[in-house]
Design an enzyme around this catalytic site. Structure first.
Site, PDB file in Angstrom:
ATOM      1  N   GLU A   1       0.833  -1.206   0.000  1.00 30.39           N
ATOM      2  CA  GLU A   1       0.000   0.000   0.000  1.00 30.39           C
ATOM      3  C   GLU A   1       0.871   1.261   0.000  1.00 30.39           C
ATOM      4  OE1 GLU A   1      -2.466  -1.804   3.264  1.00 30.39           O
ATOM      5  OE2 GLU A   1      -4.063  -0.981   2.014  1.00 30.39           O
TER       6      GLU A   1
ATOM      7  N   GLU B   1      -4.035  -9.743   4.238  1.00 31.78           N
ATOM      8  CA  GLU B   1      -5.057  -9.251   5.179  1.00 31.78           C
ATOM      9  C   GLU B   1      -6.244 -10.201   5.386  1.00 31.78           C
ATOM     10  OE1 GLU B   1      -3.357  -7.298   3.219  1.00 31.78           O
ATOM     11  OE2 GLU B   1      -2.997  -5.340   4.141  1.00 31.78           O
TER      12      GLU B   1
HETATM   13  N1  COA Z   1       5.104  -7.871  12.132  1.00 31.16           N
HETATM   14  C1  COA Z   1       5.986  -8.030  13.138  1.00 31.16           C
HETATM   15  N2  COA Z   1       7.133  -8.739  13.016  1.00 31.16           N
HETATM   16  C2  COA Z   1       7.394  -9.298  11.814  1.00 31.16           C
HETATM   17  C3  COA Z   1       6.507  -9.168  10.733  1.00 31.16           C
HETATM   18  C4  COA Z   1       5.318  -8.414  10.911  1.00 31.16           C
HETATM   19  N3  COA Z   1       4.445  -8.214   9.928  1.00 31.16           N
HETATM   20  N4  COA Z   1       7.033  -9.856   9.683  1.00 31.16           N
HETATM   21  C5  COA Z   1       8.185 -10.380  10.121  1.00 31.16           C
HETATM   22  N5  COA Z   1       8.408 -10.058  11.403  1.00 31.16           N
HETATM   23  C6  COA Z   1       9.562 -10.418  12.221  1.00 31.16           C
HETATM   24  C7  COA Z   1       9.501 -11.890  12.632  1.00 31.16           C
HETATM   25  O1  COA Z   1       8.687 -12.044  13.789  1.00 31.16           O
HETATM   26  C8  COA Z   1      10.962 -12.178  12.906  1.00 31.16           C
HETATM   27  O2  COA Z   1      11.310 -11.652  14.173  1.00 31.16           O
HETATM   28  P1  COA Z   1      12.293 -12.492  15.167  1.00 31.16           P
HETATM   29  O3  COA Z   1      13.585 -12.615  14.397  1.00 31.16           O
HETATM   30  O4  COA Z   1      12.379 -11.621  16.370  1.00 31.16           O
HETATM   31  O5  COA Z   1      11.621 -13.802  15.383  1.00 31.16           O
HETATM   32  C9  COA Z   1      11.690 -11.342  11.850  1.00 31.16           C
HETATM   33  O6  COA Z   1      10.756 -10.339  11.447  1.00 31.16           O
HETATM   34  C10 COA Z   1      12.074 -12.147  10.622  1.00 31.16           C
HETATM   35  O7  COA Z   1      10.906 -12.777  10.120  1.00 31.16           O
HETATM   36  P2  COA Z   1      10.790 -14.406   9.946  1.00 31.16           P
HETATM   37  O8  COA Z   1       9.345 -14.752  10.020  1.00 31.16           O
HETATM   38  O9  COA Z   1      11.729 -15.102  10.877  1.00 31.16           O
HETATM   39  O10 COA Z   1      11.348 -14.541   8.464  1.00 31.16           O
HETATM   40  P3  COA Z   1      10.938 -15.658   7.424  1.00 31.16           P
HETATM   41  O11 COA Z   1      11.884 -15.523   6.282  1.00 31.16           O
HETATM   42  O12 COA Z   1      10.841 -16.989   8.061  1.00 31.16           O
HETATM   43  O13 COA Z   1       9.460 -15.261   6.929  1.00 31.16           O
HETATM   44  C11 COA Z   1       7.728 -13.782   6.188  1.00 31.16           C
HETATM   45  C12 COA Z   1       9.250 -14.039   6.284  1.00 31.16           C
HETATM   46  C13 COA Z   1       7.522 -12.378   5.590  1.00 31.16           C
HETATM   47  C14 COA Z   1       7.096 -14.845   5.290  1.00 31.16           C
HETATM   48  C15 COA Z   1       7.111 -13.878   7.589  1.00 31.16           C
HETATM   49  O14 COA Z   1       7.889 -13.068   8.464  1.00 31.16           O
HETATM   50  C16 COA Z   1       5.686 -13.409   7.661  1.00 31.16           C
HETATM   51  O15 COA Z   1       4.784 -14.122   7.232  1.00 31.16           O
HETATM   52  N6  COA Z   1       5.452 -12.221   8.235  1.00 31.16           N
HETATM   53  C17 COA Z   1       4.128 -11.717   8.485  1.00 31.16           C
HETATM   54  C18 COA Z   1       3.535 -11.088   7.230  1.00 31.16           C
HETATM   55  C19 COA Z   1       2.157 -10.560   7.523  1.00 31.16           C
HETATM   56  O16 COA Z   1       1.225 -11.282   7.777  1.00 31.16           O
HETATM   57  N7  COA Z   1       2.063  -9.235   7.556  1.00 31.16           N
HETATM   58  C20 COA Z   1       0.837  -8.556   7.903  1.00 31.16           C
HETATM   59  C21 COA Z   1       0.211  -8.074   6.664  1.00 31.16           C
HETATM   60  S1  COA Z   1      -1.327  -7.264   6.989  1.00 31.16           S
END
Ligand code: COA
Length: 241
Positions: free
Chosen positions: A115, A135
């Site tokens: 966005e 979302e």
């Molecule tokens: N909010 C808060 N923290 C987040 C985040 C988010 N949207 N996305 C990633 N992080 C944090 C993780 O908790 C992790 O923190 P940590 O190292 O303290 O555990 C760090 O960023 C790295 O992310 P990680 O999940 O370990 O990396 P990955 O390569 O395994 O996965 C993603 C990457 C993007 C697939 C995964 O982080 C994810 O699905 N994130 C959420 C995306 C989401 O739903 N966003 C909201 C959209 S409305």
């Protein structure tokens, strides 16, 4: 240079650099970033030294992985957390800026990350970019303008498919869909954004602003109204010289 907690804001030769700076959390958009982005957007709007802005994410892995999902846990529900987040009209301010905004996108560009990118005018992406709108999987809908900006850029059917299926889009497809203007290597991402910004920064800022307004405002008008808008802006600019 102004340093906030979650954003680095720099200015150089007419170019503002906005760097989302929470790389440990993949630059997730939290309440603090919301407040700081609001201030940064105000600075871009009001500072005559700023001719163009580049938005990018800090770190190797992401432009922005969407809203900070840990903040969902501090509110009674994701919906209430979202209401708190949108109290300030960050997105209205973003979309009302008349200076050109360039997004330099790499890695994860999820949820509010897309966005933010869609509030920009020109989107450059590196080959490792991945877009997604998770979302609905979280029981919410995009509320940073995405439900309106995405279909205006890629069309309603594709926007619906991406949003409803939760499918992620990689660089090639993003380019085919015209979600991004250009895909470049990671090494070239910032240099290309800067080259473009430098070029724009040399042009007459009033002409640049009117050109942006003619196109952006025109998209919401009929052709007849759009042509009237263009004539008005052309007239204004000829009087200003
Ligand atoms: N909010 C808060 N923290 C987040 C985040 C988010 N949207 N996305 C990633 N992080 C944090 C993780 O908790 C992790 O923190 P940590 O190292 O303290 O555990 C760090 O960023 C790295 O992310 P990680 O999940 O370990 O990396 P990955 O390569 O395994 O996965 C993603 C990457 C993007 C697939 C995964 O982080 C994810 O699905 N994130 C959420 C995306 C989401 O739903 N966003 C909201 C959209 S409305």
């Amino acid at each position: 240079m102004s340093n906030f907690d979650t954003i680095i804001y720099q200015k150089q030769n007419g170019i503002a650099y906005v760097i989302l700076n929470r790389p440990h959390a993949l630059n997730a958009y939290n309440l603090k970033m919301r407040d700081e982005l609001y201030q940064v957007l105000g600075a871009i709007k009001d500072d005559p030294e700023v001719k163009v802005a580049i938005f990018r994410g800090a770190g190797e892995r992401a432009f922005c992985a969407g809203v900070d999902i840990t903040e969902f846990l501090t509110a009674p529900s994701p919906i209430i957390a979202r209401q708190a987040r949108w109290e300030r009209d960050v997105w209205g301010l973003f979309l009302s800026l008349t200076k050109p905004l360039i997004a330099a996108l790499h890695g994860y560009v999820l949820g509010s990350g897309i966005e933010i990118a869609l509030c920009c005018d020109i989107r450059l992406a590196s080959e490792d970019v991945q877009f997604g709108l998770p979302e609905p999987q979280l029981g919410i809908i995009p509320a940073a303008g995405g439900s309106q900006t995405l279909p205006r850029v890629i069309g309603g059917a594709k926007a619906l498919e991406i949003l409803l299926s939760g499918r992620w889009i990689k660089a090639d497809e993003a380019h085919r869909l015209k979600l991004v203007n250009r895909v470049v290597s990671r090494k070239e991402l910032l240099p290309q954004a800067e080259r473009l910004a430098r070029k724009i920064a040399h042009f007459d800022p009033v002409a640049v602003s009117y050109a942006k307004q003619a196109i952006i405002r025109g998209l919401d008008l009929s052709l007849k109204q759009g042509l009237e808008l263009e004539a008005r802006l052309a007239d204004l600019i000829s009087r200003s010289h």
